[in-house]
Scaffold this motif. Structure first.
Motif, PDB file in Angstrom:
ATOM      1  N   LEU A 249       0.848  -1.129   0.000  1.00 54.65           N
ATOM      2  CA  LEU A 249       0.079  -0.068  -0.048  1.00 54.65           C
ATOM      3  C   LEU A 249       0.972   1.388   0.184  1.00 54.65           C
ATOM      4  CD1 LEU A 249      -2.536  -1.150   2.700  1.00 54.65           C
ATOM      5  CD2 LEU A 249      -2.979  -1.043   0.392  1.00 54.65           C
TER       6      LEU A 249
ATOM      7  N   GLU B 255      -2.610   5.582   0.395  1.00 54.47           N
ATOM      8  CA  GLU B 255      -3.796   4.584   0.466  1.00 54.47           C
ATOM      9  C   GLU B 255      -3.934   3.828   2.003  1.00 54.47           C
ATOM     10  OE1 GLU B 255      -3.456   1.961  -3.801  1.00 54.47           O
ATOM     11  OE2 GLU B 255      -1.706   1.656  -2.393  1.00 54.47           O
TER      12      GLU B 255
ATOM     13  N   LEU C  42      -7.343   4.367   4.315  1.00 56.40           N
ATOM     14  CA  LEU C  42      -8.000   3.225   5.122  1.00 56.40           C
ATOM     15  C   LEU C  42      -7.842   3.465   6.619  1.00 56.40           C
ATOM     16  CD1 LEU C  42      -6.270   0.292   2.866  1.00 56.40           C
ATOM     17  CD2 LEU C  42      -8.747   0.810   3.122  1.00 56.40           C
TER      18      LEU C  42
ATOM     19  N   VAL D 156      -5.842  -4.253   2.726  1.00 57.52           N
ATOM     20  CA  VAL D 156      -7.085  -3.562   2.275  1.00 57.52           C
ATOM     21  C   VAL D 156      -8.297  -4.046   2.900  1.00 57.52           C
ATOM     22  CG1 VAL D 156      -6.094  -2.633  -0.066  1.00 57.52           C
ATOM     23  CG2 VAL D 156      -7.259  -4.772   0.254  1.00 57.52           C
TER      24      VAL D 156
END
Length: 176
Positions: free
Chosen positions: A33, A37, A41, A116
């Motif tokens: 990631l 990103e 999250l 994720v």
């Protein structure tokens, strides 16, 4: 056997080292990631915790409990007590959250994005009856894209001691 003067064991060890250091394993997923990103999250997780606490303080158990995974694999650990399965947990916690005298505060101490679909959040919390509550929650992304609590552990000062182990499972164990 020495191909070209190099011991075969050395070549094997070198191959394992090179392959083992490669990327792509499950434990490497957070490195995959980008920082942007990962922060996005983490922001989702912080927002989810805020919404959970707001629903708890609104005495809305249906909304609050929707943040918990609906599964027999769900596990809640409260100090030294275990509740396995969301059905049991929701049946006990739901009526408690309806009480208008109940209130909560939570301060997020850390959000750790694993990938994720998985994150861990640690908070320092307080309720209308107790300060110094620490929670750790393992979150998974649900089918709808929202975060759900799969595992929750809460502890606070003055927790009762755990129940003693069954006599047949207590140590010390004889050595063979």
């Amino acid at each position: 056997m020495k191909p070209h003067g190099v011991p075969l064991l050395f070549l094997y060890a070198l191959t394992l080292a090179v392959v083992g250091c490669g990327r792509g394993g499950a434990s490497d997923s957070v490195e995959a990631l980008s920082p942007t990103e990962e922060e996005a999250l983490a922001a989702e997780v912080r927002q989810m915790v805020g919404a959970l606490v707001a629903a708890m303080n609104a005495h809305d158990p249906a909304t609050a409990l929707a943040f918990y995974e609906d599964s027999p694999k769900f596990l809640y650990v409260g100090c030294t007590d275990l509740m396995a399965g969301s059905r049991l947990f929701k049946g006990i916690v739901g009526p408690f959250l309806e009480n208008p005298e109940v209130s909560f505060r939570e301060e997020i101490l850390q959000v750790r994005v694993l990938d994720v679909k998985t994150a861990i959040v640690t908070t320092r919390a307080a309720s209308h009856v107790r300060d110094g509550i620490f929670t750790t929650r393992v979150l998974v992304r649900g089918e709808d894209g929202g975060w759900r609590i799969r595992h929750e552990h809460a502890s606070w000062p003055g927790c009762k001691d755990p129940a003693p182990p069954h006599p047949g499972t207590a140590g010390p164990f004889p050595r063979p």
